[in-house]
Write a protein that holds these residues in place. Structure first.
Motif, PDB file in Angstrom:
ATOM      1  N   GLY A 173       0.776  -1.226   0.000  1.00 31.20           N
ATOM      2  CA  GLY A 173       0.000   0.000   0.000  1.00 31.20           C
ATOM      3  C   GLY A 173       0.805   1.273   0.000  1.00 31.20           C
ATOM      4  N   ALA A 174       2.125   1.196  -0.134  1.00 33.85           N
ATOM      5  CA  ALA A 174       2.892   2.432  -0.238  1.00 33.85           C
ATOM      6  C   ALA A 174       2.620   3.055  -1.597  1.00 33.85           C
ATOM      7  CB  ALA A 174       4.380   2.142  -0.087  1.00 33.85           C
ATOM      8  N   TRP A 203       6.272  -4.332  10.164  1.00 38.16           N
ATOM      9  CA  TRP A 203       4.834  -4.517   9.988  1.00 38.16           C
ATOM     10  C   TRP A 203       4.061  -3.671  10.997  1.00 38.16           C
ATOM     11  CZ3 TRP A 203       0.855  -7.235  12.738  1.00 38.16           C
ATOM     12  CH2 TRP A 203      -0.276  -7.494  11.966  1.00 38.16           C
ATOM     13  N   PHE A 204       4.534  -3.708  12.244  1.00 38.89           N
ATOM     14  CA  PHE A 204       3.852  -2.907  13.266  1.00 38.89           C
ATOM     15  C   PHE A 204       4.042  -1.419  13.016  1.00 38.89           C
ATOM     16  CE2 PHE A 204       3.622  -6.695  16.009  1.00 38.89           C
ATOM     17  CZ  PHE A 204       2.299  -6.569  16.356  1.00 38.89           C
ATOM     18  N   ALA A 246       3.567   0.092  10.489  1.00 44.81           N
ATOM     19  CA  ALA A 246       2.512   0.638   9.629  1.00 44.81           C
ATOM     20  C   ALA A 246       1.311   1.085  10.441  1.00 44.81           C
ATOM     21  CB  ALA A 246       2.081  -0.404   8.616  1.00 44.81           C
ATOM     22  N   PHE A 247       1.229   0.640  11.690  1.00 45.62           N
ATOM     23  CA  PHE A 247       0.001   0.915  12.446  1.00 45.62           C
ATOM     24  C   PHE A 247      -0.254   2.384  12.737  1.00 45.62           C
ATOM     25  CE2 PHE A 247      -2.096  -3.032  13.902  1.00 45.62           C
ATOM     26  CZ  PHE A 247      -1.390  -3.876  13.072  1.00 45.62           C
ATOM     27  N   PRO A 287      -2.303   5.663   9.992  1.00 46.88           N
ATOM     28  CA  PRO A 287      -3.582   6.359   9.829  1.00 46.88           C
ATOM     29  C   PRO A 287      -3.910   7.352  10.926  1.00 46.88           C
ATOM     30  CG  PRO A 287      -3.877   3.969   9.865  1.00 46.88           C
ATOM     31  CD  PRO A 287      -2.506   4.255  10.312  1.00 46.88           C
ATOM     32  N   LEU A 288      -3.186   7.310  12.033  1.00 49.98           N
ATOM     33  CA  LEU A 288      -3.540   8.196  13.143  1.00 49.98           C
ATOM     34  C   LEU A 288      -3.444   9.646  12.712  1.00 49.98           C
ATOM     35  CD1 LEU A 288      -1.767   6.411  16.074  1.00 49.98           C
ATOM     36  CD2 LEU A 288      -4.169   6.422  15.497  1.00 49.98           C
ATOM     37  N   ASP A 289      -4.383  10.416  13.197  1.00 50.37           N
ATOM     38  CA  ASP A 289      -4.430  11.811  12.727  1.00 50.37           C
ATOM     39  C   ASP A 289      -4.234  12.772  13.890  1.00 50.37           C
ATOM     40  OD1 ASP A 289      -6.706  11.254  13.990  1.00 50.37           O
ATOM     41  OD2 ASP A 289      -8.059  11.915  12.425  1.00 50.37           O
ATOM     42  N   ARG A 331      -3.831  16.698  13.281  1.00 52.30           N
ATOM     43  CA  ARG A 331      -4.871  17.571  12.726  1.00 52.30           C
ATOM     44  C   ARG A 331      -5.242  18.660  13.720  1.00 52.30           C
ATOM     45  NH1 ARG A 331      -6.662  13.822   8.972  1.00 52.30           N
ATOM     46  NH2 ARG A 331      -4.673  13.258   8.089  1.00 52.30           N
ATOM     47  N   GLN A 377      -7.500  17.943  16.852  1.00 52.45           N
ATOM     48  CA  GLN A 377      -6.997  17.084  17.925  1.00 52.45           C
ATOM     49  C   GLN A 377      -6.135  17.922  18.844  1.00 52.45           C
ATOM     50  OE1 GLN A 377      -7.801  13.920  18.075  1.00 52.45           O
ATOM     51  NE2 GLN A 377      -8.191  13.167  16.031  1.00 52.45           N
TER      52      GLN A 377
END
Lengths: 183, 985
Positions: free
Chosen positions: A102-103, A167-168, A170-171, A174-176, A179, A182
């Motif tokens: 997904g990169a 792999w981890f 990548a977790f 998605p955190l935002d 923004r 927040q």
């Protein structure tokens, strides 16, 4: 014998960890504006270079796999070339896998590729040092009950943990938390 | 106008409250309160507004309200209008009917003067946005038309008329609306009157006015009471009149006073009914209100005594107005903050119910293989229990004369049935424990095995856990379109890695080789690796079809989502069109060749004929429909009427053909061609028993019959002419063939509902499902599982992950603006008579991947049997004729399932339960997230829509799962009848 080996192993791993830490800290003294996050490309380069040199040096010093037969210079050269080719191939392979995971394909190619290089430095290079360009041996090591010496099981563990860590890694993507809402 | 006559006109920025769907906006514009979220679903199934509203007040006070335009209003305000001209609103492709209709009636009505309030709701711009997006030439045309309309309308206006032009919502970049992004909630409000309205000139920046403010303003301007539930604030500027500053301020003050009193009354009565408004804020508001009112009365009293100098009066008036404003604004803020009511008890109850069902599915799937009496005790009795409880509850309710709450009753019934299940399970448990205890050595082995099994489970379950955990974070829900493929890819990689780790991929070698440290791969590894690469590529490619959420600002919606009609470059359009059609043809070709490969295309049954000739016909129809639909609107000129017809006819042809195909499939799902080569009177020689002495033996023979012509011939040649046999083509894959045909038909239907270029995504879907199945079968073959009748967890989880991945890859998102409303008009040019049909169409569009994957779920069980074939075929020629017999035995493929019918049905049940368990866990995570985070900032934007979509998806999936399994059962029945017929011959 075994005690000595374990001590050696410990020293090697500690050195590796130390080199990673150093690669994050030391360049800041020589280079203004260096931070791990700010100039991540440079850090990736430095870190992978550090780790790979350290690995090679360790391999030359410690010689974990004692090959009984002495080989000719030409043989050594060909081995070395093969190793280089394998390393390059593993970089490409990791790159492909990262993209497939997904990169982005075109933008930030350098980041992706450098990450692949880093990952190869942590995994493939160690295997190359330890086992040489010998696919069969690799397959043996990376299967159940395959590791025959303490070095090989350490290899198993470090390689798998590297991949798992990637792999981890990548977790948090998605955190935002950056923004505006927040707070 | 606003610039040329600054005292007559003004432009405002008009802020809508979410959700920005038309009906909610109309409600907001007439009642002045905030909408509740659940109403969105009934956007197109309007029901009359029960609350107090502007129109009701107007009618009560004898005003004549004339309406023209969107017929949503008719549902909301039945029989309220003095005169009305309704036009159908639902067909978003129809740009002109409503507007032309309004224009026809507008001017005569305005001129006739028989009205007090005239509402004209134009829809052209909205529909144009839906169909073409905001930056299309059609939109420019539409906007010019509206502009013309306004210009001439202004000329028709009388002197005492106020013209309000308002948009009820904005639109996103794609032209949709319904959410609450900045672009969707912003619209314009334009105020104009021939008499001067405003005392001051034009402000630099247009002011922002919340949409609910229009209600009290209009109500007070017309001299009717403000609707009861209004929380809007009057627009004071409109009340300034043309007197001096003091009188204007006084007027505004009185208006504010009325408004504040009304809001206070509403808040007071509301807080008595519901406790969800925070008490301290309410208290604060009340204090503010009472002090302001006191001040007001004091001021008025002083005014009457005329003791004040004008300057002081003015300032005090100003401050008072500001305090009223403050009060109203705070009241609105409080209301907006907490406008939803929750039932914590019911929520917890629902959660436990879902959790218990998940547990039940899991336990049942584990137990399914254990015992035979299991069914009756564990599944049938609880059902009876639940019925009893439901009836009891219903009777109790009926006797106590309370309203019967169906929801409660059904949930109690479900709870009772689950309790029953667990009761029986618990009852059985000690018995089995006792049994195990009597054999201590076995037990310890069992324990170790169980431990190992648990470890094996850990990987797929871990992935599932990650997926469920992701539901609890808004950013992960937002990014779920990328999370699902990531997890799927990881799961598949893990599977391959684990196979390697366990040494299934290497050739078992002798001890000598092992010492040397050499091990080589089997040849299958390359096949497996290729499959994995194909899967990863599929997963990656499907990422190009994603829709965007507004939370990710830099995201660009995929090019492929917009219909071809919106493409302006003719060459690209043609190219894409050809590509899509070619892909469709390719899909048909692939399915046909697959069926031919397994010999399912030989018979002359109607179904097979349908597959042969009907499939290309369906493709032809879809292609024609796409061609017609994607052509430009006006380019065809004379052919317009023909096009209108064609747009309806072609989809209907596809619907018809597909349903005919499905019916045929149901009637006669056998795709087997039997060729009887038995000697009419000769003896039948079976492979091992000689002459069949009994019927049982005979039944035993038939499954061993060869699949393909060549094989049967070859074997007959090899074994001499001593044996005659029945050659059945395609018997081995009869179950999967039926499923594949059904899936293809469904796929065609769903493709028709999507925009043209999404057929690429569907092709990827089929490809990925195929690859997944193959990998699964291969892994099964390599791992050499002991029990072929149970589907491992990883397969089920990867199947579901793929389903949710393709939910996103067919251009959907769990948010309301992303619903493809266009799907409701495939094959229906005009309005729908009912709301059911469009709901079904849109639902099918939205949950396309859920439907396909759920129906295809039984393939997970069947595929390993189908795929047994090729590997054995290779070895076959080398074998001795004597071994041939054993080989033949292994050719049975799916016929193995026939050998042990009860095992087959158990396996189906188990598969279904596993699928349901995984689905249910996801749903549970969603529900819990929505429950725990119900006060979260993002709950209405992220969690609530996600929860709604997930639960709908769950319902759709379970129904389709049932359909798929029942299809397999139907095939099973057909196969049995076929055998008995064969036997009779």
């Amino acid at each position: 014998m075994k005690e000595a080996e374990i001590r050696k192993l410990l020293a090697a791993n500690l050195l590796s960890v130390f080199s990673v830490v150093l690669s994050a800290v030391v360049p800041a003294f020589f280079w203004d504006g260096f931070t791990v996050l700010g100039t991540h490309l440079a850090w990736l380069c430095i870190c992978s270079v550090c780790v790979s040199t350290l690995n090679i040096i360790l391999h030359l010093v410690l010689k974990p796999n004692l090959s009984p037969k002495r080989s000719s210079f030409a043989h050594k050269i060909s081995r070395f070339l093969k190793c280089c080719i394998y390393f390059f191939m593993s970089c490409i392979l990791f790159h492909a896998i990262i993209v497939l995971y997904g990169a982005p394909l075109i933008e930030s190619v350098t980041e992706t590729f450098l990450f692949a290089v880093l990952l190869s430095a942590f995994t493939t290079l160690q295997c190359l040092c330890m086992l040489g360009p010998n696919i069969q041996a690799w397959i043996r090591v990376f299967s159940k009950n395959g590791a025959m010496s303490i070095w090989e099981s350490s290899l198993q563990i470090t390689t798998m943990c590297s991949i798992l860590g990637a792999w981890f890694g990548a977790f948090p993507i998605p955190l935002d938390w950056d923004r505006p809402w927040q707070v | 106008l606003a610039t040329s006559q600054p005292r007559h006109a003004r432009l405002y920025r008009f802020r809508a409250d979410a959700p920005t769907t038309t009906m909610q906006r109309i409600k907001g514009l007439t009642t002045g309160s905030l909408p509740t979220f659940i109403d969105v679903g009934s956007n197109f199934a309007t029901y009359a507004i029960q609350e107090d509203n502007l129109l009701a007040q107007l009618v009560q006070n004898g005003r004549r309200v004339v309406f023209m335009g969107d017929d949503t209003w008719e549902g909301l305000f039945p029989k309220k209008f003095f005169r009305s001209y309704f036009f159908p609103s639902f067909n978003v492709k129809d740009l002109h009917t409503v507007d032309d209709g309004i224009l026809q009636h507008l001017y005569p009505t305005v001129d006739s003067g028989e009205w007090d309030v005239l509402i004209a709701h134009f829809l052209g711009v909205d529909h144009c946005g839906h169909k073409h997006g905001p930056d299309h030439p059609e939109m420019a045309k539409k906007l010019t038309q509206m502009n013309e309309m306004l210009r001439s309308l202004v000329d028709h206006l009388g002197n005492d008329t106020l013209l309000l032009v308002a948009g009820d919502h904005g639109m996103t970049q794609t032209g949709d609306h319904g959410g609450d992004s900045e672009k969707e909630v912003n619209a314009a409000l334009f105020v104009y009157s021939k008499t001067p309205l405003f005392s001051t000139g034009l402000p630099e920046e247009p002011e922002t006015v919340p949409q609910v403010n229009l209600v009290p303003t209009v109500a007070l301007l017309l001299g009717v009471p403000i609707p009861y539930s209004n929380i809007g604030e009057v627009m004071a500027e409109l009340f300034s009149g043309d007197g001096d500053a003091v009188s204007a301020a006084l007027q505004q003050l009185s208006v504010y006073h009325i408004n504040a009193k009304q809001v206070d009354r509403f808040l007071h009565s509301y807080s008595l009914v519901a406790q969800d408004l925070p008490a301290d804020q309410l208290q604060h508001l009340r204090e503010l209100f009472s002090s302001t009112v006191e001040e007001h009365t004091r001021l008025l009293a002083q005014m009457q005594e005329a003791t004040l100098v004008p300057a002081e009066l003015e300032s005090r008036l100003g401050s008072l107005i500001r305090r009223f404003q403050l009060y109203l604004q705070e009241a609105r803020a409080v209301c907006t903050q907490s406008w939803a009511r929750f039932h914590p008890l019911r929520m917890v109850g629902g959660c436990t119910l879902i959790a218990a069902s998940c547990l039940l599915c899991y336990v049942a799937s584990e137990l399914a293989t254990a015992s035979d009496s299991f069914y009756r005790s564990c599944l049938l009795y609880p059902l009876l229990w639940s019925l009893v409880v439901a009836v009891l509850l219903g009777l109790a309710r009926a006797f106590t004369q309370e309203g019967l709450d169906i929801l409660l009753v059904s949930s109690w019934a479900a709870a009772a049935s689950q309790l029953g299940f667990f009761w029986y399970w618990w009852g059985q448990h000690p018995k089995r424990a006792h049994l195990v205890g009597s054999q201590p050595p076995l037990a310890s082995i069992g324990l170790r095995q169980r431990l190992r099994a648990w470890l094996g489970l850990a990987f797929p379950m871990g992935i599932l856990l990650f997926r469920c955990g992701a539901m609890f974070s808004d950013s992960f829900v937002v990014a779920e379109a990328r999370v699902a493929p990531f997890l799927l890819a990881s799961l598949v990689m893990l599977l391959v890695g684990k196979l390697h780790w366990d040494g299934h991929l290497t050739v078992p070698e002798g001890p000598k080789q092992q010492l040397l440290g050499f091990s080589s791969y089997r040849r299958e590894i390359w096949y497996l690796l290729c499959l994995m690469a194909a899967l990863l590529v599929c997963v990656r490619l499907s990422g190009f079809f994603h829709q965007c959420r507004e939370e990710i600002p830099q995201c660009q919606p995929s090019l492929f989502l917009s219909p071809l009609a919106s493409l302006r470059n003719t060459r690209a359009k043609n190219l894409f069109y050809l590509l899509c059609v070619a892909l469709l043809a390719g899909l048909v070709y692939a399915v046909r060749s697959w069926l031919r490969h397994y010999g399912n295309l030989n018979s002359s049954e109607p179904l097979v004929l349908f597959v042969r000739w009907g499939f290309p016909l369906v493709v032809l129809c879809i292609a024609c429909y796409w061609a017609v639909a994607s052509s430009a609107d006006d380019s065809l000129g004379k052919l317009q009427e023909l096009v209108q017809v064609a747009v309806v006819v072609f989809p209907w042809a596809v619907y018809g053909l597909a349903s005919v195909g499905l019916l045929l499939l149901l009637c006669n799902p056998m795709t087997v061609f039997a060729k009887d080569t038995r000697e009419p009177a000769g003896s039948i020689v079976t492979p091992y028993l000689g002459v069949p002495s009994s019927e049982v033996d005979f039944l035993h023979v038939i499954p061993q019959i060869y699949k393909r012509m060549q094989e049967s011939q070859k074997s007959r040649l090899e074994q001499g002419s001593c044996r005659a046999t029945v050659a059945a083509y395609g018997l081995g894959s009869v179950y999967s063939a039926a499923l594949v045909i059904a899936l293809t038909l469904l796929g065609f239907l769903l493709m028709l509902l999507h925009s043209e270029r999404l057929s690429l995504a569907f092709l990827l879907l089929f490809l990925e499902a195929f690859v997944l199945l193959h990998m699964h079968a291969r892994a099964r073959g390599l791992a050499g599982d002991a029990e072929p009748f149970s589907v491992p967890w990883y397969a089920v989880i990867s199947w579901l992950l793929a389903a949710s991945q393709f939910f996103y890859s067919t251009g959907h998102q769990p948010i309301f603006p992303a619903i493809h409303w266009n799907a409701a008009f495939v094959g229906f040019h005009l309005d729908h008579s009912t709301n059911l049909l469009p709901a079904v169409l849109v639902g099918a569009n939205t949950f396309a991947s859920h439907i396909l994957f759920a129906v295809g779920c039984p393939l997970l069980l069947l595929w390993p049997f189908v795929c047994e074939m090729p590997s054995l075929q290779k070895r076959k020629p080398k074998k001795e004729p004597r071994e041939e017999l054993q080989e033949v035995e292994e050719h049975m493929m799916e016929m193995r399932l026939r050998e042990s019918p009860e095992k087959f049905s158990t396996a189906l049940l188990q598969l279904g339960l596993k699928y349901l368990f995984v689905l249910g866990t996801q749903l549970l995570a969603c529900v819990c997230a929505a429950m725990i985070l119900r006060r979260h900032l993002m709950v209405w934007k992220v969690f609530a829509p996600k929860f709604l979509f997930e639960s709908l998806g769950f319902v759709v999936s379970s129904i389709c799962l049932l359909l798929g399994i029942s299809l397999v059962m139907r095939v099973d029945c057909a196969v049995s009848t076929w055998f008995s017929q064969l036997q009779l011959r």
